[in-house]
Design a protein around this motif. Sequence first.
Motif, PDB file in Angstrom:
ATOM      1  N   PRO A 281      -0.192  -3.393  -8.356  1.00 53.37           N
ATOM      2  CA  PRO A 281      -0.648  -2.636  -7.182  1.00 53.37           C
ATOM      3  C   PRO A 281       0.535  -2.173  -6.326  1.00 53.37           C
ATOM      4  CG  PRO A 281      -0.918  -4.977  -6.799  1.00 53.37           C
ATOM      5  CD  PRO A 281      -0.472  -4.833  -8.226  1.00 53.37           C
ATOM      6  N   VAL A 282       0.242  -1.382  -5.327  1.00 53.12           N
ATOM      7  CA  VAL A 282       1.262  -0.878  -4.416  1.00 53.12           C
ATOM      8  C   VAL A 282       1.827  -2.028  -3.577  1.00 53.12           C
ATOM      9  CG1 VAL A 282       1.716   0.660  -2.471  1.00 53.12           C
ATOM     10  CG2 VAL A 282       0.144   1.372  -4.292  1.00 53.12           C
ATOM     11  N   THR A 283       3.146  -2.040  -3.416  1.00 51.19           N
ATOM     12  CA  THR A 283       3.807  -3.010  -2.546  1.00 51.19           C
ATOM     13  C   THR A 283       4.198  -2.311  -1.242  1.00 51.19           C
ATOM     14  OG1 THR A 283       4.675  -4.324  -4.384  1.00 51.19           O
ATOM     15  CG2 THR A 283       5.781  -4.557  -2.261  1.00 51.19           C
ATOM     16  N   PHE A 284       3.829  -2.916  -0.108  1.00 50.36           N
ATOM     17  CA  PHE A 284       4.073  -2.302   1.187  1.00 50.36           C
ATOM     18  C   PHE A 284       5.309  -2.903   1.851  1.00 50.36           C
ATOM     19  CE2 PHE A 284      -0.446  -1.824   0.304  1.00 50.36           C
ATOM     20  CZ  PHE A 284      -0.606  -0.460   0.492  1.00 50.36           C
ATOM     21  N   GLU A 285       6.234  -2.022   2.242  1.00 47.00           N
ATOM     22  CA  GLU A 285       7.473  -2.423   2.905  1.00 47.00           C
ATOM     23  C   GLU A 285       7.294  -2.363   4.423  1.00 47.00           C
ATOM     24  OE1 GLU A 285      10.069  -3.443   1.264  1.00 47.00           O
ATOM     25  OE2 GLU A 285       9.573  -2.836  -0.795  1.00 47.00           O
ATOM     26  N   GLY A 286       8.327  -2.737   5.127  1.00 46.45           N
ATOM     27  CA  GLY A 286       8.260  -2.753   6.579  1.00 46.45           C
ATOM     28  C   GLY A 286       7.934  -1.399   7.180  1.00 46.45           C
ATOM     29  N   VAL A 287       8.448  -0.310   6.599  1.00 45.84           N
ATOM     30  CA  VAL A 287       8.214   1.038   7.144  1.00 45.84           C
ATOM     31  C   VAL A 287       6.754   1.458   7.024  1.00 45.84           C
ATOM     32  CG1 VAL A 287      10.580   1.800   6.719  1.00 45.84           C
ATOM     33  CG2 VAL A 287       8.846   2.075   4.920  1.00 45.84           C
ATOM     34  N   ASN A 288       5.993   0.785   6.181  1.00 42.64           N
ATOM     35  CA  ASN A 288       4.585   1.142   5.986  1.00 42.64           C
ATOM     36  C   ASN A 288       3.662   0.468   6.983  1.00 42.64           C
ATOM     37  OD1 ASN A 288       5.546   0.676   2.651  1.00 42.64           O
ATOM     38  ND2 ASN A 288       5.063   2.713   3.488  1.00 42.64           N
TER      39      ASN A 288
END
Length: 400
Positions: free
Chosen positions: A342-349
């Motif tokens: 699945p999609v991994t979400f970073e701090g900018v997201n």
Amino acid sequence: MKATMKNKMDDEKITIAVIDYSLRLQGFCKEWSVGLVQIMSILVIFVSGMILGLAGSAHISRYFARHDFFQAPQFVATRCKEDVVKVDCWSVENFVRPKKLAHGMTDAELLWRASMVPQKAEYPFRRKPKVAFMFLTKGPLPLSLLWEKFFSRADKDLYSIYVHTPPYYELNVSATSVFVGRQIPSQDVHWGSVDMVDGEKRLLANALLDFSNERFVLLSESCIPVYNFDTIYNYLINSKHSFVDSYDDPSRYGRGRYNRRMLPDIKLSQWRKGSQWFEANREVAIHIISDTKYYSIFRRHCWPSCYPDEHYIPTYLNMFYGSLNSNRSVTWVDWSKGGPHPVTFEGVNITESFIRSIQNNGTECLYNDGMTPMCYLFARKFAPSALEPLLNLTSTLMRF
């Protein structure tokens, strides 16, 4: 002349007989004396042994008495720093709420022990139903500070924590962390293999040893809560169903993974797929860890590219306990980009609108006897860089 010779021969025979008798008598006496010596030797050794044994017994008794080993059998002394704490090993409290997670049981012994169900409905102790938070991790917990804040305002009697890491890995957390001492005896697990199911069962079984645990939620190191503890606790405890994703996927990623060697025990029409990240009540959890037959079929035939963690529990529950399941997960995951992960979400997201879209994504789901817009309690997959912006949203948005 003849008479004289005859008498002489008779005398010689008598002499020989006497000599022979004498020799035999000497031999007999010799043998008798040897036997007597042997008997006396045995008696001496026996008596000496008794004397030494009695002396040793008295010495040992004095030793144990001096060291206070012969105390009441239901108590063992455990030294904690400078204090000696007596623990009643046979008490109900120690049986239904193990204080420490470390144990020497094999997986087979653990599953057998955890599968025990009391036939008496009433509890002989004051039971507060708890939620068991089970973390199946690759090692570190990069979002542990977020979870620390989540648990900080929670009643400690309403939750328990279990962490499955690679064996011999030690969590690097502070001495006051809620994760201290919460690692269970574990084994290596590998993505996409049946030992991932082993890890799930191991977590469930360890959590089931605490009879107060009523709900069991499987999480990873990249999961986050999207509501505060009280909201999540009430949602799960008051639910009539478990939350295990289970559906029929006609594509090659669903039915295409079915192996006909599973016949006749598992038919294609019974085959199901679902998210690995489940939530189960105590009854369903016991059913899962008690199964050997269907787990063995998956171990033999669900490979390669079958992914048992996505099929075993959804299929098993569909076959036997579908009425206990809601057929959905309470953990939100974004598969919009396709692929095996699945999609991994970073701090900018991480933004307020993003978290709100998880809390209320515009759809409704079945909860008990009605519909609700609150479908997800947790979310993944979040990178370590997401920690700081998530912490900034906890008080205003997630309310913890």
